[in-house]
Design a protein around this motif. Structure first.
Motif, PDB file in Angstrom:
ATOM      1  N   GLU A 144     -16.514 -19.350 -27.162  1.00 15.00           N
ATOM      2  CA  GLU A 144     -16.838 -20.677 -26.648  1.00 15.00           C
ATOM      3  C   GLU A 144     -17.586 -21.496 -27.696  1.00 15.00           C
ATOM      4  N   GLU A 145     -18.431 -20.837 -28.473  1.00 17.99           N
ATOM      5  CA  GLU A 145     -19.153 -21.534 -29.541  1.00 17.99           C
ATOM      6  C   GLU A 145     -18.174 -22.080 -30.588  1.00 17.99           C
ATOM      7  N   VAL A 146     -17.139 -21.293 -30.891  1.00 21.94           N
ATOM      8  CA  VAL A 146     -16.123 -21.757 -31.847  1.00 21.94           C
ATOM      9  C   VAL A 146     -15.417 -22.991 -31.296  1.00 21.94           C
ATOM     10  N   LYS A 147     -15.064 -22.936 -30.030  1.00 22.41           N
ATOM     11  CA  LYS A 147     -14.373 -24.071 -29.416  1.00 22.41           C
ATOM     12  C   LYS A 147     -15.261 -25.317 -29.405  1.00 22.41           C
ATOM     13  N   MET A 148     -16.543 -25.124 -29.070  1.00 22.07           N
ATOM     14  CA  MET A 148     -17.459 -26.267 -29.079  1.00 22.07           C
ATOM     15  C   MET A 148     -17.647 -26.804 -30.494  1.00 22.07           C
ATOM     16  N   SER A 149     -17.525 -25.902 -31.483  1.00 29.40           N
ATOM     17  CA  SER A 149     -17.690 -26.294 -32.878  1.00 29.40           C
ATOM     18  C   SER A 149     -16.555 -27.198 -33.355  1.00 29.40           C
ATOM     19  N   ILE A 150     -15.360 -27.018 -32.781  1.00 31.72           N
ATOM     20  CA  ILE A 150     -14.210 -27.818 -33.245  1.00 31.72           C
ATOM     21  C   ILE A 150     -13.854 -28.962 -32.300  1.00 31.72           C
ATOM     22  N   VAL A 151     -14.523 -29.031 -31.154  1.00 37.88           N
ATOM     23  CA  VAL A 151     -14.209 -30.079 -30.175  1.00 37.88           C
ATOM     24  C   VAL A 151     -14.435 -31.477 -30.740  1.00 37.88           C
ATOM     25  N   ASN A 152     -15.494 -31.646 -31.521  1.00 41.60           N
ATOM     26  CA  ASN A 152     -15.822 -32.987 -32.019  1.00 41.60           C
ATOM     27  C   ASN A 152     -15.375 -33.233 -33.457  1.00 41.60           C
ATOM     28  N   THR A 153     -14.514 -32.360 -33.969  1.00 43.39           N
ATOM     29  CA  THR A 153     -14.013 -32.578 -35.323  1.00 43.39           C
ATOM     30  C   THR A 153     -13.012 -33.734 -35.332  1.00 43.39           C
ATOM     31  N   GLU A 154     -12.735 -34.220 -36.523  1.00 38.80           N
ATOM     32  CA  GLU A 154     -11.840 -35.379 -36.681  1.00 38.80           C
ATOM     33  C   GLU A 154     -10.404 -35.024 -36.282  1.00 38.80           C
ATOM     34  N   PHE A 155      -9.707 -35.998 -35.698  1.00 41.53           N
ATOM     35  CA  PHE A 155      -8.288 -35.831 -35.380  1.00 41.53           C
ATOM     36  C   PHE A 155      -7.478 -36.137 -36.641  1.00 41.53           C
ATOM     37  N   LEU A 156      -7.170 -35.115 -37.428  1.00 42.92           N
ATOM     38  CA  LEU A 156      -6.457 -35.334 -38.686  1.00 42.92           C
ATOM     39  C   LEU A 156      -4.967 -35.589 -38.461  1.00 42.92           C
ATOM     40  N   TYR A 157      -4.327 -34.675 -37.747  1.00 43.28           N
ATOM     41  CA  TYR A 157      -2.901 -34.784 -37.442  1.00 43.28           C
ATOM     42  C   TYR A 157      -2.731 -34.501 -35.942  1.00 43.28           C
ATOM     43  N   PRO A 158      -2.924 -35.526 -35.098  1.00 45.60           N
ATOM     44  CA  PRO A 158      -2.893 -35.325 -33.642  1.00 45.60           C
ATOM     45  C   PRO A 158      -1.622 -34.651 -33.130  1.00 45.60           C
ATOM     46  N   GLU A 159      -0.475 -35.041 -33.684  1.00 45.42           N
ATOM     47  CA  GLU A 159       0.787 -34.458 -33.218  1.00 45.42           C
ATOM     48  C   GLU A 159       0.852 -32.948 -33.506  1.00 45.42           C
ATOM     49  N   ILE A 160       0.342 -32.551 -34.673  1.00 42.50           N
ATOM     50  CA  ILE A 160       0.347 -31.132 -35.034  1.00 42.50           C
ATOM     51  C   ILE A 160      -0.615 -30.341 -34.154  1.00 42.50           C
ATOM     52  N   GLU A 161      -1.780 -30.931 -33.899  1.00 42.09           N
ATOM     53  CA  GLU A 161      -2.749 -30.256 -33.030  1.00 42.09           C
ATOM     54  C   GLU A 161      -2.184 -30.100 -31.617  1.00 42.09           C
ATOM     55  N   LEU A 162      -1.480 -31.138 -31.137  1.00 44.11           N
ATOM     56  CA  LEU A 162      -0.849 -31.053 -29.819  1.00 44.11           C
ATOM     57  C   LEU A 162       0.210 -29.951 -29.809  1.00 44.11           C
ATOM     58  N   TYR A 163       0.975 -29.852 -30.897  1.00 49.15           N
ATOM     59  CA  TYR A 163       1.984 -28.803 -30.998  1.00 49.15           C
ATOM     60  C   TYR A 163       1.329 -27.417 -30.914  1.00 49.15           C
ATOM     61  N   GLY A 164       0.166 -27.276 -31.553  1.00 45.41           N
ATOM     62  CA  GLY A 164      -0.575 -26.021 -31.482  1.00 45.41           C
ATOM     63  C   GLY A 164      -1.016 -25.708 -30.065  1.00 45.41           C
ATOM     64  N   ALA A 165      -1.491 -26.729 -29.346  1.00 44.96           N
ATOM     65  CA  ALA A 165      -1.911 -26.544 -27.957  1.00 44.96           C
ATOM     66  C   ALA A 165      -0.720 -26.149 -27.078  1.00 44.96           C
ATOM     67  N   ILE A 166       0.436 -26.740 -27.359  1.00 42.21           N
ATOM     68  CA  ILE A 166       1.652 -26.415 -26.597  1.00 42.21           C
ATOM     69  C   ILE A 166       2.062 -24.965 -26.836  1.00 42.21           C
ATOM     70  N   LYS A 167       2.038 -24.548 -28.111  1.00 43.78           N
ATOM     71  CA  LYS A 167       2.383 -23.163 -28.428  1.00 43.78           C
ATOM     72  C   LYS A 167       1.374 -22.195 -27.821  1.00 43.78           C
TER      73      LYS A 167
ATOM     74  N   PHE B 248      -2.935 -27.043 -36.666  1.00 47.17           N
ATOM     75  CA  PHE B 248      -2.084 -26.363 -35.685  1.00 47.17           C
ATOM     76  C   PHE B 248      -2.856 -25.232 -34.998  1.00 47.17           C
ATOM     77  N   LEU B 249      -3.559 -24.422 -35.787  1.00 44.16           N
ATOM     78  CA  LEU B 249      -4.326 -23.302 -35.236  1.00 44.16           C
ATOM     79  C   LEU B 249      -5.480 -23.783 -34.371  1.00 44.16           C
ATOM     80  N   LYS B 250      -6.032 -24.942 -34.725  1.00 41.16           N
ATOM     81  CA  LYS B 250      -7.102 -25.523 -33.912  1.00 41.16           C
ATOM     82  C   LYS B 250      -6.597 -25.790 -32.498  1.00 41.16           C
ATOM     83  N   GLY B 251      -5.434 -26.425 -32.388  1.00 36.69           N
ATOM     84  CA  GLY B 251      -4.874 -26.703 -31.068  1.00 36.69           C
ATOM     85  C   GLY B 251      -4.544 -25.426 -30.321  1.00 36.69           C
ATOM     86  N   MET B 252      -4.048 -24.425 -31.045  1.00 37.93           N
ATOM     87  CA  MET B 252      -3.688 -23.160 -30.414  1.00 37.93           C
ATOM     88  C   MET B 252      -4.933 -22.391 -29.971  1.00 37.93           C
ATOM     89  N   PHE B 253      -5.984 -22.437 -30.784  1.00 37.69           N
ATOM     90  CA  PHE B 253      -7.212 -21.719 -30.430  1.00 37.69           C
ATOM     91  C   PHE B 253      -7.886 -22.343 -29.208  1.00 37.69           C
TER      92      PHE B 253
END
Length: 308
Positions: free
Chosen positions: A6-29, A123-128
């Motif tokens: 959970e700490e890792v997730k909170m650590s990346i929640v407020n990071t910059e949206f570099l490639y939103p489409e790629i992050e979404l693809y990671g979340a989908i996977k 991509f891994l950010k969205g998947m994690f």
């Protein structure tokens, strides 16, 4: 107290949206399902962490504006607490992601992720956020629990190795793929490219403390083993010298061997190295002379003891 995952997730929640489409693809996977409601087709993303839910919701709103549906439901039966779900129009979602060269239906890792560690990290950010976890209890273990094919899993493993130098593997559990990474340095690499900088610092501190404890334990074991070895060797030498004393006397030895034998009798706790230093011998020379004393004792035993 939040878990390290959970700490890792909170650590990346407020990071910059570099490639939103790629992050979404990671979340989908990570946790995406296809849903049909009448004539409408949706893409549903399920998130079990509220902090992750906020991130994925912001991500979708950035890409889809108001054309999303999000809600939180309670799963008491499964005892998993609150679970967030986001519904997206499948056709629209497919089009947005396809615009950057990714086909969400293709059963392999997209080439744009294989060529750029930054994009792979996004991509891994969205998947994690949707399905990742890290355990640091007795060992190090990062995993993604994925509803993907073995072909896709093997492609991910190959990409990790070639692009990041990270070793990973997978097992099949409940008809899903559990992709895991066990080496602490590899987990650090994954956390770094996801942008979980605070978690990286904490993990590295944990690794340093464990390595220090491990070194101390190994040192203690080494000292203990050497002490036992010295004690056993000293005890054997003293018994041999005592046998010579009882059966022939130390006077039967030449002056040099007599001096060494007397020193050993009076310094039973010294190692061979310490004896050599105190007597002014090289270690190999002293060892050779102690072997001579041992040989004399053995010859006496073979000849039945006192032959004076």
């Amino acid at each position: 107290m939040p878990t390290f995952s959970e700490e890792v997730k909170m650590s990346i929640v407020n990071t910059e949206f570099l490639y939103p489409e790629i992050e979404l693809y990671g979340a989908i996977k990570g946790k995406g399902d296809f849903v049909i409601d009448g004539n409408k087709k949706y893409l549903k993303i399920t998130v079990s962490s509220l902090s992750s839910m906020k991130r994925v919701y912001k991500l979708c709103k950035k890409l889809f504006g108001e054309w999303i549906t999000a809600y939180v439901r309670i799963e008491r039966r499964l005892r998993i607490g609150r679970t967030g779900e986001i519904l997206l129009d499948l056709k629209y979602a497919e089009k947005i992601i396809f615009n950057i060269g990714i086909d969400i239906f293709e059963d392999k890792v997209p080439s744009i992720l294989k060529e750029d560690p930054i994009k792979l990290g996004v991509f891994l950010k969205g998947m994690f956020l949707t399905t990742g976890s890290v355990s640091l209890k007795s060992s190090y273990h990062l995993e993604f629990f994925l509803d993907i094919s073995e072909k896709y899993a093997n492609d991910l493993i190959k990409t990790f190795k070639e692009l990041l130098g990270v070793k990973s593997n997978y097992i099949i559990k409940s008809n899903k793929i559990k992709l895991y990474i066990k080496a602490s340095r590899d987990i650090v690499s994954i956390l770094e490219i996801m942008g979980a900088n605070e978690s990286v610092e904490k993990l590295m501190d944990i690794v340093k403390v464990r390595e220090l404890k491990g070194n101390v334990t190994r040192t203690i074991n080494f000292i203990t083993a050497n002490a036992l070895k010295t004690a056993e060797s000293s005890s054997k030498q003293i018994k041999e010298i005592e046998y010579i004393i009882r059966n022939k006397g130390l006077e039967s030895l030449n002056e040099e061997l007599k001096k060494i034998a007397e020193y050993r009798m009076n310094n039973s706790d010294e190692s061979l190295s310490e004896m050599a230093e105190n007597l002014g011998y090289k270690k190999s020379t002293l060892y050779s002379k102690l072997k001579k004393i041992s040989k004399i004792s053995q010859e006496l035993k073979n000849n039945g003891g006192n032959k004076q």
